[in-house]
Write a protein that holds these residues in place. Structure first.
Motif, PDB file in Angstrom:
ATOM      1  N   ALA A 199       0.834  -1.204   0.000  1.00 44.61           N
ATOM      2  CA  ALA A 199       0.000   0.000   0.000  1.00 44.61           C
ATOM      3  C   ALA A 199       0.872   1.257   0.000  1.00 44.61           C
ATOM      4  CB  ALA A 199      -0.931  -0.007   1.208  1.00 44.61           C
ATOM      5  N   ILE A 200       1.964   1.236   0.764  1.00 44.46           N
ATOM      6  CA  ILE A 200       2.881   2.376   0.765  1.00 44.46           C
ATOM      7  C   ILE A 200       3.551   2.511  -0.596  1.00 44.46           C
ATOM      8  CG2 ILE A 200       5.028   3.265   1.749  1.00 44.46           C
ATOM      9  CD1 ILE A 200       4.178   2.091   4.423  1.00 44.46           C
ATOM     10  N   PHE A 201       3.943   1.380  -1.185  1.00 45.74           N
ATOM     11  CA  PHE A 201       4.548   1.403  -2.523  1.00 45.74           C
ATOM     12  C   PHE A 201       3.599   2.043  -3.540  1.00 45.74           C
ATOM     13  CE2 PHE A 201       4.237  -1.118  -6.494  1.00 45.74           C
ATOM     14  CZ  PHE A 201       5.276  -0.515  -7.180  1.00 45.74           C
ATOM     15  N   ARG A 211       5.527  14.849   0.541  1.00 44.97           N
ATOM     16  CA  ARG A 211       6.795  14.400   1.121  1.00 44.97           C
ATOM     17  C   ARG A 211       7.085  12.921   0.822  1.00 44.97           C
ATOM     18  NH1 ARG A 211       5.861  16.363   7.220  1.00 44.97           N
ATOM     19  NH2 ARG A 211       3.927  15.222   6.854  1.00 44.97           N
ATOM     20  N   ALA A 212       6.801  12.497  -0.389  1.00 42.97           N
ATOM     21  CA  ALA A 212       6.944  11.086  -0.727  1.00 42.97           C
ATOM     22  C   ALA A 212       8.387  10.613  -0.607  1.00 42.97           C
ATOM     23  CB  ALA A 212       6.425  10.832  -2.140  1.00 42.97           C
ATOM     24  N   SER A 213       9.347  11.431  -1.020  1.00 35.72           N
ATOM     25  CA  SER A 213      10.747  11.009  -0.935  1.00 35.72           C
ATOM     26  C   SER A 213      11.185  10.844   0.517  1.00 35.72           C
ATOM     27  CB  SER A 213      11.656  12.011  -1.650  1.00 35.72           C
ATOM     28  OG  SER A 213      11.552  13.304  -1.060  1.00 35.72           O
ATOM     29  N   ALA A 214      10.666  11.683   1.412  1.00 34.45           N
ATOM     30  CA  ALA A 214      10.974  11.535   2.843  1.00 34.45           C
ATOM     31  C   ALA A 214      10.382  10.243   3.391  1.00 34.45           C
ATOM     32  CB  ALA A 214      10.440  12.740   3.620  1.00 34.45           C
ATOM     33  N   VAL A 215       9.166   9.909   2.940  1.00 36.65           N
ATOM     34  CA  VAL A 215       8.554   8.648   3.358  1.00 36.65           C
ATOM     35  C   VAL A 215       9.385   7.472   2.864  1.00 36.65           C
ATOM     36  CG1 VAL A 215       6.528   7.164   3.123  1.00 36.65           C
ATOM     37  CG2 VAL A 215       6.232   9.626   3.447  1.00 36.65           C
ATOM     38  N   LEU A 216       9.844   7.534   1.610  1.00 40.89           N
ATOM     39  CA  LEU A 216      10.655   6.444   1.051  1.00 40.89           C
ATOM     40  C   LEU A 216      11.920   6.231   1.877  1.00 40.89           C
ATOM     41  CD1 LEU A 216      11.363   4.342  -1.050  1.00 40.89           C
ATOM     42  CD2 LEU A 216      12.264   6.180  -2.510  1.00 40.89           C
ATOM     43  N   LEU A 225      10.607  -2.870   1.450  1.00 35.56           N
ATOM     44  CA  LEU A 225      10.297  -2.212   0.179  1.00 35.56           C
ATOM     45  C   LEU A 225      11.446  -2.270  -0.816  1.00 35.56           C
ATOM     46  CD1 LEU A 225       7.913  -0.939   1.952  1.00 35.56           C
ATOM     47  CD2 LEU A 225       8.012   0.936   0.316  1.00 35.56           C
ATOM     48  N   ASP A 226      12.519  -2.993  -0.504  1.00 32.21           N
ATOM     49  CA  ASP A 226      13.656  -3.067  -1.422  1.00 32.21           C
ATOM     50  C   ASP A 226      13.249  -3.574  -2.796  1.00 32.21           C
ATOM     51  OD1 ASP A 226      15.213  -2.145   0.612  1.00 32.21           O
ATOM     52  OD2 ASP A 226      16.549  -3.888   0.716  1.00 32.21           O
ATOM     53  N   ALA A 227      12.385  -4.579  -2.834  1.00 30.68           N
ATOM     54  CA  ALA A 227      11.990  -5.168  -4.114  1.00 30.68           C
ATOM     55  C   ALA A 227      11.217  -4.189  -4.997  1.00 30.68           C
ATOM     56  CB  ALA A 227      11.144  -6.421  -3.864  1.00 30.68           C
ATOM     57  N   PHE A 228      10.659  -3.140  -4.399  1.00 29.86           N
ATOM     58  CA  PHE A 228       9.878  -2.166  -5.166  1.00 29.86           C
ATOM     59  C   PHE A 228      10.744  -1.029  -5.725  1.00 29.86           C
ATOM     60  CE2 PHE A 228       6.696  -3.707  -1.978  1.00 29.86           C
ATOM     61  CZ  PHE A 228       5.880  -4.385  -2.876  1.00 29.86           C
ATOM     62  N   ALA A 243      14.499   9.983  -7.948  1.00 35.08           N
ATOM     63  CA  ALA A 243      15.882  10.316  -7.603  1.00 35.08           C
ATOM     64  C   ALA A 243      16.347   9.547  -6.374  1.00 35.08           C
ATOM     65  CB  ALA A 243      16.005  11.824  -7.365  1.00 35.08           C
ATOM     66  N   ALA A 244      15.511   9.490  -5.338  1.00 31.49           N
ATOM     67  CA  ALA A 244      15.885   8.768  -4.128  1.00 31.49           C
ATOM     68  C   ALA A 244      16.044   7.279  -4.404  1.00 31.49           C
ATOM     69  CB  ALA A 244      14.847   9.001  -3.032  1.00 31.49           C
ATOM     70  N   ALA A 245      15.154   6.708  -5.210  1.00 32.49           N
ATOM     71  CA  ALA A 245      15.231   5.282  -5.530  1.00 32.49           C
ATOM     72  C   ALA A 245      16.472   4.981  -6.360  1.00 32.49           C
ATOM     73  CB  ALA A 245      13.969   4.845  -6.274  1.00 32.49           C
ATOM     74  N   TYR A 246      16.754   5.808  -7.363  1.00 32.31           N
ATOM     75  CA  TYR A 246      17.957   5.599  -8.176  1.00 32.31           C
ATOM     76  C   TYR A 246      19.226   5.725  -7.320  1.00 32.31           C
ATOM     77  CZ  TYR A 246      16.171   5.260 -12.961  1.00 32.31           C
ATOM     78  OH  TYR A 246      15.574   4.824 -14.125  1.00 32.31           O
ATOM     79  N   ARG A 247      19.248   6.695  -6.427  1.00 28.54           N
ATOM     80  CA  ARG A 247      20.440   6.863  -5.582  1.00 28.54           C
ATOM     81  C   ARG A 247      20.698   5.605  -4.758  1.00 28.54           C
ATOM     82  NH1 ARG A 247      23.065  11.417  -3.867  1.00 28.54           N
ATOM     83  NH2 ARG A 247      21.340  12.785  -4.490  1.00 28.54           N
TER      84      ARG A 247
END
Length: 350
Positions: A199-201, A211-216, A225-228, A243-247
């Protein structure tokens, strides 16, 4: 001349105005007045309490701390005025807990008592947020009582509700200075349920602003959530999330804020600045590095492409001729700060 009770109520209302608390609806204020009046009379008004709980379902979680303060202030106005001498106190103090309403009490004994009595699913996202907020309560006994109650609520509440509350509470957790290690571990466990993690994904993937990047970063404390991350990097609506996911993927590490520290600028002058402390762990998902880096360089957001340039420079020695090819592509970017990264790498050769 104003009575003590009137003066007390006036001062409270002035403090409400000064602190710019959110305005409670008339129906919410009515429910608070009726519930508080019943408590003062030593009785339980199930209808008023039900109305209060129903009203909390429409409160926005984006301002949950402000609404908590407003509800507490409104309930306080309804309490009988405190007398100076012990023998002048009201003759009876109610001994029964009032589910959910007592979470807003200024009396720590009441908050602790209701937390130990309530072991059911939270009836609204706002009240679940209030349960979680008690993990940072200013009374140690209340924080301790909140732990079992929050664990139970997180287990029994619907996944979408838990995800909604996590979205509101996790980005501000680093400002909760009273929460202890056990309480922090409970917050970290928010994503242990697979349905909550998904649900968070879904929210991270589709939310257009906020603030989605802060939540991530916060939910990355655990590996659930690593697999997502690959799909978030490729398809998230918000550039900050991509950007946060790619980093994380390109550095093969999940990173999250872990408090603050001071760094001296000039000790002789007593000058220092406050800096964020970051913690990290290795990802549990495999990363195909070159295709992921290439995809980041082709992203529509300059923030993502800038991260790709930094990673390319950091890993140029391991990439060999591939680094030169990617640097030439980066050099053509129409953003000067990104193209400069490509030119820098080419000037260094391999």
């Amino acid at each position: 001349m104003a009575t003590k009770g009137t003066l007390s109520a006036t001062l409270v209302m002035q403090s409400v105005s000064m602190s710019q608390r959110p305005t409670l609806s008339d129906s919410m204020q009515s429910a608070i007045r009726r519930t508080a009046a019943a408590i003062s009379d030593g009785r339980h008004d199930a209808g008023a309490l039900a109305d209060f709980i129903e009203e909390t379902k429409s409160l926005p979680l984006s301002k949950f701390s402000g609404y908590e303060s407003a509800i507490r202030a409104a309930a306080y106005v309804q309490e009988p005025p405190r007398q100076r001498f012990l023998w002048q106190q009201p003759p009876k103090e109610y001994s029964f807990p009032v589910p959910w309403f007592d979470l807003f009490s200024g009396n720590g004994f009441r908050r602790e008592r209701v937390l130990r009595a309530v072991k059911v699913e939270a009836p609204s996202p706002f009240l679940l947020a209030m349960l979680i907020r008690r993990l940072n309560d200013w009374v140690p006994q209340v924080r301790e009582a909140a732990q079992d109650t929050v664990r139970h609520a997180l287990t029994t509440s619907a996944a979408d509700i838990v995800a909604e509350v996590a979205w509101a509470t996790l980005p501000v957790r680093t400002s909760w200075n009273r929460i202890d290690a056990d309480g922090a571990a409970i917050l970290d466990s928010l994503t242990e349920r697979s349905d909550v993690a998904e649900a968070i994904f879904r929210r991270l993937l589709s939310v257009p602003a906020g603030r989605a990047s802060a939540v991530l970063r916060e939910v990355s404390r655990r590996a659930n959530l690593d697999a997502f991350l690959p799909e978030l990097a490729a398809s998230a609506v918000q550039p900050a999330v991509r950007a946060a996911a790619y980093r994380m993927l390109l550095n093969r590490r999940a990173v999250w804020p872990d408090g603050w520290t001071w760094r001296w600028v000039d000790k002789s002058m007593g000058e220092r600045i406050r800096e964020r402390v970051w913690a990290s762990r290795e990802l549990t998902v495999a990363v195909d590095f070159v295709p992921t880096l290439t995809a980041a360089m082709q992203d529509s957001s300059p923030a993502v492409r800038r991260i790709a340039g930094d990673v390319l420079i950091a890993h140029r020695a391991q990439l060999g001729d591939v680094a030169i090819t990617l640097a030439r592509y980066l050099e053509t970017d129409h953003y000067p700060s990104i193209a400069e990264r490509g030119r820098f790498l080419l000037s260094k050769g391999r």
